[in-house]
Design an enzyme around this catalytic site. Structure first.
Site, PDB file in Angstrom:
ATOM      1  N   ASN A  83       5.507  29.498  75.994  1.00 31.92           N
ATOM      2  CA  ASN A  83       4.240  29.797  76.315  1.00 31.92           C
ATOM      3  C   ASN A  83       3.361  28.550  76.081  1.00 31.92           C
ATOM      4  O   ASN A  83       4.075  27.331  75.934  1.00 31.92           O
ATOM      5  CB  ASN A  83       3.402  30.862  75.550  1.00 31.92           C
ATOM      6  CG  ASN A  83       3.389  30.475  74.067  1.00 31.92           C
ATOM      7  OD1 ASN A  83       3.142  29.614  73.428  1.00 31.92           O
ATOM      8  ND2 ASN A  83       3.350  31.864  73.464  1.00 31.92           N
TER       9      ASN A  83
ATOM     10  N   GLU B 147       3.472  27.062  72.367  1.00 29.72           N
ATOM     11  CA  GLU B 147       4.821  26.643  72.017  1.00 29.72           C
ATOM     12  C   GLU B 147       5.187  25.192  72.599  1.00 29.72           C
ATOM     13  O   GLU B 147       5.735  24.425  72.079  1.00 29.72           O
ATOM     14  CB  GLU B 147       5.713  27.547  72.175  1.00 29.72           C
ATOM     15  CG  GLU B 147       5.527  28.934  71.367  1.00 29.72           C
ATOM     16  CD  GLU B 147       6.325  30.172  72.103  1.00 29.72           C
ATOM     17  OE1 GLU B 147       6.464  31.167  71.310  1.00 29.72           O
ATOM     18  OE2 GLU B 147       6.830  30.194  73.318  1.00 29.72           O
TER      19      GLU B 147
ATOM     20  N   ASP C 271       8.029  39.047  77.157  1.00 22.62           N
ATOM     21  CA  ASP C 271       9.361  39.882  77.366  1.00 22.62           C
ATOM     22  C   ASP C 271       9.544  40.132  78.675  1.00 22.62           C
ATOM     23  O   ASP C 271      10.524  40.116  79.197  1.00 22.62           O
ATOM     24  CB  ASP C 271       9.107  41.018  76.364  1.00 22.62           C
ATOM     25  CG  ASP C 271       8.850  40.898  74.608  1.00 22.62           C
ATOM     26  OD1 ASP C 271       9.552  39.603  74.318  1.00 22.62           O
ATOM     27  OD2 ASP C 271       8.335  41.642  74.170  1.00 22.62           O
TER      28      ASP C 271
END
Length: 317
Positions: free
Chosen positions: A199, A202, A268
């Site tokens: 993301n 990150e 996910d």
């Protein structure tokens, strides 16, 4: 409307599996004992979380899925394995380790608003015995799968570079794509993967670790792809959508969410949908569009819930 074009594909998800527990209720008053809300419990539900939610998304898309990870020797493990069986997710490579608890995230929800999350976990790296057992079970599954997903939630399963490097090396032997949802700053353990899906937070953290202070996502991704021998990267940007960086395609995709109730588990859904349609042979730009659409659907649900083929098929055809 045709059945899922993914129904004959088989995937292996390796990572930090969790049980997500939800306490549902409402709040109508403040406690006389302290200035805190009084939660009136109405119901309790359980769902598959972490790497298991990636597997659940793949199952929701109509694929076949095996899951590899570690649970404890506790009641929560029985709950977890029962849910996986109910969803028809393979658990041959789920290891029972008496030395650590099953990871459980408990969320307290009042009127669709999360009041509190309680985490019960052990984030130590795996024991040599559990690691050896896990490798043995995974190795038996590799000849049967079409792609490998590493779902790293920093709970100890993939924290050691040793297991990641072994998995990626084995996948290469079988010519399998490897998709990684990363955690932390030690990206060397993901070297040689097909794609990494950080993301924005990150991405900024790993860029700083690499000494890259540019805000240019293209430059950051170019550096990371070259250094870690990746084929491409997909950066999830929350309300700003996604950014795909491939040697031949560099493109932003605007977010598709109509209403956002809960972003937990959206990553996910992205990596599951990305992997499934990539392996199915769809053009990469189309694959990212589908993953973006899937993410937009799941953030409109409360709690950790997967994408379902019935929700996505009108966008495919």
């Amino acid at each position: 409307m045709p059945d899922s074009p993914l129904k004959d594909l088989r995937f292996l998800v390796v990572g930090d599996v969790m049980l997500d527990r939800y306490f549902w209720g409402d709040v109508e008053r403040i406690s006389p004992e302290a200035p805190v809300p009084v939660f009136n419990l109405k119901s309790v539900t359980m769902s598959l979380g972490g790497a298991a939610n990636v597997a659940n998304n793949l199952k929701g898309l109509g694929t076949k899925v095996e899951l590899a990870g570690v649970v404890g020797q506790d009641n929560e493990a029985q709950e977890f394995l029962g849910l996986a069986k109910e969803k028809k997710i393979g658990t041959k490579a789920i290891i029972r380790d008496r030395g650590r608890p099953t990871t459980v995230k408990t969320r307290i929800i009042a009127s669709s608003q999360q009041l509190l999350r309680i985490d019960a976990e052990n984030t130590d790296t795996l024991s040599e015995e559990s690691l050896s057992h896990l490798r043995k079970e995974i190795e038996a599954l590799l000849p049967e799968i079409d792609a490998l997903i590493l779902s790293d939630y920093a709970k100890g399963i993939l924290s050691s570079g040793e297991l990641c490097r072994w998995l990626i090396g084995k996948a290469r032997e079988f010519s399998l794509p490897v998709m990684v949802d990363p955690k932390g700053l030690f990206w060397r353990r993901y070297e040689g993967a097909t794609c990494i899906t950080p993301n924005l937070k990150e991405l900024k953290e790993i860029a700083k670790e690499e000494g890259l202070y540019s805000s240019d996502m293209a430059k950051i991704c170019e550096h990371l792809i070259r250094k870690y021998n990746l084929s491409f990267m997909l950066v999830t940007l929350g309300p700003e959508g996604m950014y795909l960086h491939h040697p031949e395609i560099k493109k932003r995709f605007p977010a598709q969410a109509r209403e956002v109730y809960d972003v937990s588990g959206a990553g996910d859904t992205v990596i599951a949908t990305l992997t499934a349609f990539y392996v199915a042979g769809y053009p990469l730009e189309r694959v990212v569009n589908i993953a973006n659409q899937a993410a937009g659907i799941v953030v409109g649900k409360v709690g950790t819930q997967p994408i379902l083929w019935d929700e996505l098929k009108s966008f495919i055809y």
